[in-house]
Design a protein around this motif. Structure first.
Motif, PDB file in Angstrom:
ATOM      1  N   TYR A  17      -7.761  -1.871   0.415  1.00 26.04           N
ATOM      2  CA  TYR A  17      -6.826  -1.671   1.524  1.00 26.04           C
ATOM      3  C   TYR A  17      -7.516  -1.313   2.831  1.00 26.04           C
ATOM      4  O   TYR A  17      -7.125  -1.784   3.900  1.00 26.04           O
ATOM      5  CB  TYR A  17      -5.801  -0.586   1.160  1.00 26.04           C
ATOM      6  CG  TYR A  17      -4.737  -1.089   0.222  1.00 26.04           C
ATOM      7  CD1 TYR A  17      -3.842  -2.071   0.620  1.00 26.04           C
ATOM      8  CD2 TYR A  17      -4.610  -0.565  -1.057  1.00 26.04           C
ATOM      9  CE1 TYR A  17      -2.855  -2.535  -0.224  1.00 26.04           C
ATOM     10  CE2 TYR A  17      -3.625  -1.018  -1.924  1.00 26.04           C
ATOM     11  CZ  TYR A  17      -2.747  -1.998  -1.506  1.00 26.04           C
ATOM     12  OH  TYR A  17      -1.789  -2.456  -2.345  1.00 26.04           O
ATOM     13  N   GLN A  66      -6.342  12.185  -2.653  1.00 24.07           N
ATOM     14  CA  GLN A  66      -5.055  12.752  -3.035  1.00 24.07           C
ATOM     15  C   GLN A  66      -5.041  14.227  -2.667  1.00 24.07           C
ATOM     16  O   GLN A  66      -5.940  14.947  -3.084  1.00 24.07           O
ATOM     17  CB  GLN A  66      -4.828  12.608  -4.547  1.00 24.07           C
ATOM     18  CG  GLN A  66      -4.591  11.193  -5.007  1.00 24.07           C
ATOM     19  CD  GLN A  66      -3.334  10.579  -4.434  1.00 24.07           C
ATOM     20  OE1 GLN A  66      -2.403  11.300  -4.089  1.00 24.07           O
ATOM     21  NE2 GLN A  66      -3.302   9.269  -4.331  1.00 24.07           N
ATOM     22  N   ARG A  90       4.240  10.019  -3.061  1.00 23.78           N
ATOM     23  CA  ARG A  90       4.101  11.408  -2.620  1.00 23.78           C
ATOM     24  C   ARG A  90       5.425  11.936  -2.071  1.00 23.78           C
ATOM     25  O   ARG A  90       5.834  13.050  -2.367  1.00 23.78           O
ATOM     26  CB  ARG A  90       3.055  11.488  -1.496  1.00 23.78           C
ATOM     27  CG  ARG A  90       1.663  11.444  -1.994  1.00 23.78           C
ATOM     28  CD  ARG A  90       1.196  12.838  -2.361  1.00 23.78           C
ATOM     29  NE  ARG A  90       0.305  12.782  -3.507  1.00 23.78           N
ATOM     30  CZ  ARG A  90      -0.195  13.857  -4.091  1.00 23.78           C
ATOM     31  NH1 ARG A  90       0.103  15.059  -3.646  1.00 23.78           N
ATOM     32  NH2 ARG A  90      -0.978  13.746  -5.117  1.00 23.78           N
ATOM     33  N   TYR A 141       0.830  -1.200   0.000  1.00 29.18           N
ATOM     34  CA  TYR A 141       0.000   0.000   0.000  1.00 29.18           C
ATOM     35  C   TYR A 141       0.872   1.260   0.000  1.00 29.18           C
ATOM     36  O   TYR A 141       0.588   2.223  -0.716  1.00 29.18           O
ATOM     37  CB  TYR A 141      -0.917  -0.030   1.220  1.00 29.18           C
ATOM     38  CG  TYR A 141      -1.753   1.212   1.402  1.00 29.18           C
ATOM     39  CD1 TYR A 141      -2.647   1.612   0.408  1.00 29.18           C
ATOM     40  CD2 TYR A 141      -1.667   1.963   2.565  1.00 29.18           C
ATOM     41  CE1 TYR A 141      -3.420   2.750   0.576  1.00 29.18           C
ATOM     42  CE2 TYR A 141      -2.444   3.094   2.742  1.00 29.18           C
ATOM     43  CZ  TYR A 141      -3.320   3.486   1.744  1.00 29.18           C
ATOM     44  OH  TYR A 141      -4.075   4.606   1.913  1.00 29.18           O
ATOM     45  N   PHE A 150      -6.851  -3.467   6.164  1.00 31.49           N
ATOM     46  CA  PHE A 150      -6.144  -2.924   7.331  1.00 31.49           C
ATOM     47  C   PHE A 150      -7.028  -2.873   8.563  1.00 31.49           C
ATOM     48  O   PHE A 150      -6.531  -2.967   9.690  1.00 31.49           O
ATOM     49  CB  PHE A 150      -5.542  -1.553   7.008  1.00 31.49           C
ATOM     50  CG  PHE A 150      -4.418  -1.667   6.006  1.00 31.49           C
ATOM     51  CD1 PHE A 150      -3.596  -2.784   6.001  1.00 31.49           C
ATOM     52  CD2 PHE A 150      -4.189  -0.683   5.071  1.00 31.49           C
ATOM     53  CE1 PHE A 150      -2.581  -2.922   5.079  1.00 31.49           C
ATOM     54  CE2 PHE A 150      -3.165  -0.803   4.147  1.00 31.49           C
ATOM     55  CZ  PHE A 150      -2.356  -1.929   4.147  1.00 31.49           C
ATOM     56  N   THR A 188      -0.771   4.563  -7.220  1.00 35.38           N
ATOM     57  CA  THR A 188      -1.859   5.537  -7.209  1.00 35.38           C
ATOM     58  C   THR A 188      -2.077   6.132  -5.823  1.00 35.38           C
ATOM     59  O   THR A 188      -2.117   7.352  -5.658  1.00 35.38           O
ATOM     60  CB  THR A 188      -3.181   4.874  -7.663  1.00 35.38           C
ATOM     61  OG1 THR A 188      -2.900   3.960  -8.715  1.00 35.38           O
ATOM     62  CG2 THR A 188      -4.160   5.919  -8.117  1.00 35.38           C
ATOM     63  N   TYR A 189      -2.205   5.247  -4.807  1.00 34.17           N
ATOM     64  CA  TYR A 189      -2.559   5.729  -3.474  1.00 34.17           C
ATOM     65  C   TYR A 189      -1.350   5.835  -2.540  1.00 34.17           C
ATOM     66  O   TYR A 189      -1.471   6.343  -1.440  1.00 34.17           O
ATOM     67  CB  TYR A 189      -3.563   4.778  -2.817  1.00 34.17           C
ATOM     68  CG  TYR A 189      -4.739   4.429  -3.674  1.00 34.17           C
ATOM     69  CD1 TYR A 189      -5.508   5.437  -4.248  1.00 34.17           C
ATOM     70  CD2 TYR A 189      -5.077   3.103  -3.917  1.00 34.17           C
ATOM     71  CE1 TYR A 189      -6.590   5.113  -5.039  1.00 34.17           C
ATOM     72  CE2 TYR A 189      -6.167   2.774  -4.707  1.00 34.17           C
ATOM     73  CZ  TYR A 189      -6.924   3.786  -5.273  1.00 34.17           C
ATOM     74  OH  TYR A 189      -8.000   3.473  -6.043  1.00 34.17           O
ATOM     75  N   TRP A 248       0.241   4.109   9.949  1.00 29.67           N
ATOM     76  CA  TRP A 248      -0.381   4.230   8.618  1.00 29.67           C
ATOM     77  C   TRP A 248      -1.405   3.121   8.404  1.00 29.67           C
ATOM     78  O   TRP A 248      -2.469   3.337   7.840  1.00 29.67           O
ATOM     79  CB  TRP A 248       0.722   4.189   7.557  1.00 29.67           C
ATOM     80  CG  TRP A 248       0.329   4.782   6.244  1.00 29.67           C
ATOM     81  CD1 TRP A 248       0.468   4.196   5.019  1.00 29.67           C
ATOM     82  CD2 TRP A 248      -0.257   6.062   6.004  1.00 29.67           C
ATOM     83  NE1 TRP A 248       0.001   5.026   4.044  1.00 29.67           N
ATOM     84  CE2 TRP A 248      -0.453   6.175   4.624  1.00 29.67           C
ATOM     85  CE3 TRP A 248      -0.648   7.113   6.839  1.00 29.67           C
ATOM     86  CZ2 TRP A 248      -1.016   7.312   4.038  1.00 29.67           C
ATOM     87  CZ3 TRP A 248      -1.213   8.242   6.267  1.00 29.67           C
ATOM     88  CH2 TRP A 248      -1.388   8.331   4.889  1.00 29.67           C
ATOM     89  N   ILE A 259       1.909   6.416  -0.299  1.00 32.99           N
ATOM     90  CA  ILE A 259       2.496   7.631   0.263  1.00 32.99           C
ATOM     91  C   ILE A 259       3.953   7.757  -0.155  1.00 32.99           C
ATOM     92  O   ILE A 259       4.510   8.860  -0.224  1.00 32.99           O
ATOM     93  CB  ILE A 259       2.336   7.658   1.798  1.00 32.99           C
ATOM     94  CG1 ILE A 259       2.596   9.081   2.306  1.00 32.99           C
ATOM     95  CG2 ILE A 259       3.241   6.653   2.482  1.00 32.99           C
ATOM     96  CD1 ILE A 259       1.956   9.368   3.624  1.00 32.99           C
ATOM     97  N   ASP A 294       2.163   1.744  -3.415  1.00 28.42           N
ATOM     98  CA  ASP A 294       1.150   1.753  -4.479  1.00 28.42           C
ATOM     99  C   ASP A 294       1.319   2.979  -5.383  1.00 28.42           C
ATOM    100  O   ASP A 294       1.458   4.104  -4.901  1.00 28.42           O
ATOM    101  CB  ASP A 294      -0.242   1.767  -3.836  1.00 28.42           C
ATOM    102  CG  ASP A 294      -1.344   1.525  -4.851  1.00 28.42           C
ATOM    103  OD1 ASP A 294      -1.822   0.390  -4.921  1.00 28.42           O
ATOM    104  OD2 ASP A 294      -1.705   2.475  -5.580  1.00 28.42           O
ATOM    105  N   VAL A 297      -9.432   6.663   1.678  1.00 36.24           N
ATOM    106  CA  VAL A 297      -8.293   5.821   1.301  1.00 36.24           C
ATOM    107  C   VAL A 297      -7.728   6.286  -0.036  1.00 36.24           C
ATOM    108  O   VAL A 297      -6.510   6.286  -0.248  1.00 36.24           O
ATOM    109  CB  VAL A 297      -8.724   4.324   1.227  1.00 36.24           C
ATOM    110  CG1 VAL A 297      -7.594   3.472   0.679  1.00 36.24           C
ATOM    111  CG2 VAL A 297      -9.136   3.816   2.588  1.00 36.24           C
ATOM    112  N   ALA A 298      -8.630   6.686  -0.954  1.00 32.53           N
ATOM    113  CA  ALA A 298      -8.198   7.053  -2.298  1.00 32.53           C
ATOM    114  C   ALA A 298      -7.807   8.528  -2.404  1.00 32.53           C
ATOM    115  O   ALA A 298      -7.312   8.956  -3.437  1.00 32.53           O
ATOM    116  CB  ALA A 298      -9.310   6.736  -3.302  1.00 32.53           C
ATOM    117  N   PRO A 334      -2.767  12.039   0.217  1.00 34.48           N
ATOM    118  CA  PRO A 334      -3.256  11.113   1.237  1.00 34.48           C
ATOM    119  C   PRO A 334      -3.603  11.845   2.527  1.00 34.48           C
ATOM    120  O   PRO A 334      -2.935  12.805   2.913  1.00 34.48           O
ATOM    121  CB  PRO A 334      -2.053  10.188   1.457  1.00 34.48           C
ATOM    122  CG  PRO A 334      -1.229  10.309   0.250  1.00 34.48           C
ATOM    123  CD  PRO A 334      -1.431  11.695  -0.265  1.00 34.48           C
TER     124      PRO A 334
END
Lengths: 327, 278
Positions: free
Chosen positions: B242, B45, A167, A156, B246, A161-162, B30, A164, A159, B42-43, B47
């Motif tokens: 996810y 942007q 980023r 995750y 989680f 797309t999502y 996290w 961190i 990932d 979760v998706a 985050p």
């Protein structure tokens, strides 16, 4: 090595105790000892039978399979003929050659990183006067985490797309690499996940070793005016060597059989880049249903692990005796 | 050594400790935070560093729409049964190998060590074929039996070390009082070796709770999946939910985290005695 140090002590202890028994009950000793020995086997039997059934029998069976033509039928299987073809097929396959190189390289890199970082962290924590128990507790969290969960967690984080990580790289002006998409970055990503999960284990072992070191040796080094680093290299490290060596041994055993992490994080990809020997063995057996070659992969891996351990113990044993002579 | 330590050194030390805590706990934070996010969260942007809004929808769907309840129950059954068997068999064998006059103790103990070193991948294929023959695939015993065998060597070593620390005189007294050897183990030796039982038990439980390769190979049917298998095979190849994973993972971590934190000392002593004796 370590057994060599502890076993004689046990031997001595049991000698003195049987001596005591002899003094207390001279006439009945033989009959009593015999019945106790029989009872001892009775006590050990459940454990030894279960262990033998689940390990010794399959190990033998696995070796036999690796030298046979194994056909897995609808509901059963058949084994016939002695053949070396499983091994020749495996050794000639470039996937196996790569998996072997990858597993060895991965083991060397992760174990080295974990030992170095783990020891550094232990040295920091050793200086803490309060709070050390809490730090131990924090360190136990990654150790006790299910590897599948930590692999999913890192998947995750990476990932595209999502994640961190993407980023963070972006914020540092490093673009947005598809971390698990190229072989090199996927391997690095896997190593990072492994280091995070397993370094705490090394730290706990090394810290326990550090705490038990004799204080007076440090004081002597201090009186001699040795600097911190010099004390570390000439006093601490040689004394810690047995502890670190054991941590290395444990880690080599685990790392060489690495399965859970690549299975979940990368599925052995991209393009087989993270296919370890265990992943390959599993795939050959359970996806391709080729149990003969699969057993050959598994047997070779096991032999390499055992050889690696013996070699390590040999090298390490001589080091122990050297330091033993010095002190 | 503390006299030598400067104020700057002290600050540096705390910075280092802070970095270590961050390194260890940030991924855990996290994971927990993601479990409390909404699907949109979760998706999101960029985050969300903190779940906003805090939602329990992942927790409800993990247990109502998906079978995480079953996976946790399976893991509990397998882990508890294995731990009980390991402690029972391990106590008897550890006592016999530590205190009873058996010939060939050392070869047995060395063989146990060798076995605990053996990579699981080498055992999978024959065990799988064997279990297929006797119809054990997708059953609790398919995991309980191998787990018991693989966790016994460590338990035997640990318990044996503790038993050897029990004063011989106490056993003699119990024997002279007419107690059978089994009775002596139960009422005299075992109470004194409680820390060893804790250590051996926690290690067996943790190993079962986290084991993946065998659970995946032998019990892949949904009704018999343990937590690791359930999580690894969750979702489709293209979509990984996810948030739900989680949420379930957080629930799965709690029992182990409590065990490990409460019995912190036993765990550390197990790790280090493993390192010293194993």
């Amino acid at each position: 090595m370590v057994t060599a140090g502890t076993v004689p002590r046990r031997g001595r202890a049991s000698r003195t105790s049987s001596h005591d028994a002899r003094g207390a009950l001279p006439p009945r000793r033989n009959a009593y000892q015999q019945s106790m020995a029989r009872l001892g086997w009775g006590f050990s039997a459940p454990a030894l039978v279960v262990i033998a059934a689940v390990t010794i029998f399959p190990i033998v069976f696995s070796v036999v399979m690796s030298f046979s033509n194994v056909n897995v039928l609808g509901s059963g299987f058949s084994i016939d003929g002695f053949t070396l073809s499983n091994y020749t097929t495996v050794f000639q396959a470039s996937v196996w050659q790569y998996a072997l190189a990858f597993t060895v390289g991965y083991t060397v890199v992760t174990v080295t990183l974990e030992i170095v970082i783990g020891t550094l962290i232990a040295l920091v924590l050793e200086r803490l006067e309060a709070f050390r128990g809490w730090m131990m507790a924090i360190l136990l969290i990654p150790w006790s985490l299910i590897t599948v969960i930590s692999a999913t967690l890192w998947g995750y984080i990476y990932d595209p797309t999502y994640g961190i990580a993407d980023r963070i790289f972006g914020a540092l002006g490093m673009g947005s690499p598809v971390i698990l998409g190229t072989p090199t970055s996927a391997i690095i990503a896997m190593i990072v996940a492994d280091v995070w999960k397993t370094t705490p284990f090394v730290t706990i072992i090394v810290l326990a070793g550090l705490v038990m070191l004799p204080r007076d040796v440090y004081e002597a080094a201090e009186v001699d005016g040795a600097s911190g680093w010099k004390t570390f290299w000439t006093v601490t490290l040689p004394l810690l060597r047995p502890t670190i060596a054991l941590a290395v041994l444990f880690r080599i055993l685990q790392a060489f059989g690495v399965f859970d992490l690549p299975f979940v994080l990368t599925q052995g990809g991209p393009r087989n880049a993270t296919t370890s020997l265990a992943i390959l063995g599993y795939r050959v057996m359970f996806t391709d249903l080729k149990f003969g070659p699969g057993a050959a992969v598994a047997t070779t891996t096991a032999v390499l692990v055992v050889l690696g351990c013996l070699l390590f113990l040999r090298v390490f044993k001589s080091q122990v005796t050297e330091t033993g002579d010095e002190s | 050594m503390s006299a030598r330590r400067s104020k700057a050194g002290q600050t540096g030390l705390w910075i280092a400790v802070g970095v270590i805590i961050l390194f260890v706990l940030a991924p855990i934070y996290w994971m927990i935070a993601t479990g409390f996010k909404t699907t949109a969260g979760v998706a999101a942007q960029p985050p969300q560093l903190f779940p906003n809004p805090i939602s329990f929808e992942n927790y409800t769907s993990a247990f109502t729409s998906y079978s995480f309840g079953t996976y946790i129950m399976n893991s509990l059954i397998v882990s508890i049964a294995t731990t009980v068997l390991v402690l029972a068999f391990g106590t008897l064998a550890g006592y016999a190998l530590g205190r009873m006059p058996i010939k060939g103790k050392l070869p047995i103990l060395v063989a146990l060590l060798m076995i605990s070193v053996f990579p699981a991948i080498a055992l999978i294929a024959p065990l799988y074929l064997l279990m297929r023959e006797v119809n054990w695939l997708n059953s609790y015993q398919a995991l309980i039996v191998p787990y018991t065998a693989l966790n016994l060597p460590f338990a035997i070593w640990i318990l044996r070390n503790y038993f050897m620390g029990v004063p011989k005189e106490m056993e003699e007294t119990s024997r002279i009082d007419g107690a059978s050897p089994l009775r002596t183990v139960w009422s005299v030796v075992l109470p004194m070796a409680l820390p060893g039982l804790f250590t051996a038990g926690i290690f067996a439980f943790t190993a079962c709770w986290t084991e993946f390769l065998m659970a995946l190979s032998f019990n892949s049917a949904d009704a018999f999946r343990t937590i690791p298998v359930g999580i690894a095979l969750f979702g489709t190849p293209h979509v990984t939910p996810y948030g739900i994973i989680f949420a379930a993972a957080t629930v799965a971590v709690v029992p182990i985290a409590i065990l490990v934190l409460v019995f912190r000392k036993s765990v550390v002593s197990g790790l280090t005695s493993g390192a010293v004796k194993g």
